[in-house]
Motif scaffolding. Structure first.
Motif, mmCIF file in Angstrom:
data_model
loop_
_atom_site.group_PDB
_atom_site.id
_atom_site.type_symbol
_atom_site.label_atom_id
_atom_site.label_comp_id
_atom_site.label_asym_id
_atom_site.label_seq_id
_atom_site.Cartn_x
_atom_site.Cartn_y
_atom_site.Cartn_z
ATOM 1 N N UNK A 26 52.343 -77.832 -53.066
ATOM 2 C CA UNK A 26 51.982 -77.719 -54.486
ATOM 3 C C UNK A 26 51.116 -76.495 -54.796
ATOM 4 N N UNK A 27 50.319 -76.052 -53.813
ATOM 5 C CA UNK A 27 49.405 -74.926 -54.054
ATOM 6 C C UNK A 27 50.091 -73.591 -53.776
ATOM 7 N N UNK A 67 54.261 -70.762 -59.803
ATOM 8 C CA UNK A 67 54.820 -69.783 -60.754
ATOM 9 C C UNK A 67 56.011 -70.276 -61.559
ATOM 10 N N UNK A 68 56.378 -71.561 -61.402
ATOM 11 C CA UNK A 68 57.555 -72.039 -62.140
ATOM 12 C C UNK A 68 57.146 -72.889 -63.351
ATOM 13 N N UNK A 69 58.109 -73.112 -64.230
ATOM 14 C CA UNK A 69 57.818 -73.967 -65.396
ATOM 15 C C UNK A 69 57.650 -75.429 -64.960
ATOM 16 N N UNK A 70 58.491 -75.860 -63.997
ATOM 17 C CA UNK A 70 58.410 -77.251 -63.507
ATOM 18 C C UNK A 70 58.444 -77.231 -61.991
ATOM 19 N N UNK A 71 57.422 -77.803 -61.377
ATOM 20 C CA UNK A 71 57.492 -77.951 -59.925
ATOM 21 C C UNK A 71 57.700 -79.413 -59.559
ATOM 22 N N UNK A 72 58.738 -79.672 -58.785
ATOM 23 C CA UNK A 72 58.987 -81.041 -58.318
ATOM 24 C C UNK A 72 58.545 -81.122 -56.853
ATOM 25 N N UNK A 73 57.480 -81.854 -56.628
ATOM 26 C CA UNK A 73 56.922 -81.956 -55.268
ATOM 27 C C UNK A 73 57.830 -82.807 -54.394
#
Ligand code: F6R
Length: 315
Positions: free
Chosen positions: A128-129, A135-141
């Motif tokens: 996540x870090x 740098x993205x609009x949506x990060x899916x962990x």
């Protein structure tokens, strides 16, 4: 970072054994996650551009199949090709990058390219870090936890599951990862038997083709054997010349559909291992990951640190 092997022979073995727990964690986390906004963006997009490298690229191929199932067009790019062979992008398309580390240079460059074109960006990322996740609009962990072994195992499974949940929703069936892992002794015996094999071809159709590509990458990374994955039908268009008694063909898929392939392999004295059954791609890849692990150990190699490879190719 947890650096303890917990009694396992290697970090890779430990990480494969963590897959059932990772699957449960991903399902738990995504059960309550509000995905409506990101799903709406996918729904509205005319085309989805997906970029990644190596194992993560294979997740992209799987995701593209899932998108096709819901009637959404997409294309998967090897990330290092995006800047030099720019894809045809139209307004309102969106982009997805897939990465375990979130720091892979080629994937970051592809992401920058998509951003410059004005595309909305989604990442499927395990850190996540990381630069990409931030740098993205949506990060899916992907909630796989740190992966120490250079060959990616649990992160791949988590990425495939997140892609599936994103596109098709939560899978109904329980994952039988524990059942596959319990076959370790059998798989170890096969590794012993095929210890001196010269090359391995993985064959499969549809999702199994993607699993074949990832299986071949996994085995070649840590055993230094020549391995390739093919769509089963391609066997007749070149690879057939590779078949001899020093070749092992691992054929995924149901028996009826692959019967010609099996016959062709046997008649050329090649060795065959047919992995059939109604298994999810995650369950099938665990099988290949375990085979890669045990074959590497049979050869006396350092499974966790294969020669010439690093965990994250940032440059
Ligand atoms: C293979 C493997 C690599 C990575 C690739 C991309 O086991 O791990 O093929 O998938 O180097 O790395 P990430 O996923 O960190 O972008």
């Amino acid at each position: 970072m947890c650096k303890i092997k917990n009694g396992f022979s290697s970090f890779m073995e430990k990480e494969i054994n963590e897959i059932p727990e990772v699957i449960s964690r991903v399902k738990q986390e995504y059960k309550t996650k509000d995905m409506s906004e990101v799903r709406a963006i996918i729904q509205a997009a005319p085309f989805v551009h997906i970029a990644a490298c190596g194992t993560a690229y294979h997740v992209g191929l799987m995701m593209s199949r899932y998108l096709e199932e819901i009637g959404k067009r997409s294309k998967v790019y090897i990330a290092s090709e995006v800047a030099t062979s720019p894809p045809l992008i139209t307004q309102d398309d969106i982009s997805v990058v897939i990465t375990q580390s979130g720091e892979t240079g080629d994937t970051l460059n592809a992401l920058e390219h998509f951003k410059k074109q004005g595309l909305k960006t989604i990442a499927i990322c395990n850190v996540d870090e990381s630069t990409i996740a931030r740098s993205v609009d949506f990060n899916l962990s992907t909630f796989a936890g740190p992966e120490i072994s250079i060959a990616s195992t649990k992160a791949y499974c988590a990425q495939v599951l997140v892609a599936e949940i994103l596109v098709k929703g939560m899978p109904d069936a329980d994952c039988r990862a524990i059942e596959v892992i319990s076959k370790s002794p059998e798989i170890k015996k096969k590794a012993k038997r095929f210890k001196n094999i010269k090359r391995i071809l993985f064959l499969g159709k549809g999702e199994d083709y993607v699993t074949s590509l990832e299986s071949a990458l996994k085995v070649k990374e840590i055993t230094y054997l020549h391995c390739e994955g093919f769509a089963t039908g391609e066997l007749w268009h070149g690879p057939l010349s590779l078949l001899d008694s020093k070749t092992l063909c691992i054929v995924y898929g149901d028996c009826k559909k692959s019967i010609d392939t099996v016959a062709e392999v046997i008649v050329r004295n090649a060795n065959i291992w047919h992995v059939s059954g109604d298994y999810h791609p995650i369950e099938k890849i665990i099988h290949a990951q375990l085979f890669a692990l045990y074959l590497s150990q049979e050869k006396g190699l350092d499974t966790d640190k294969p020669r010439n490879l690093v965990k994250s190719v940032v440059g």
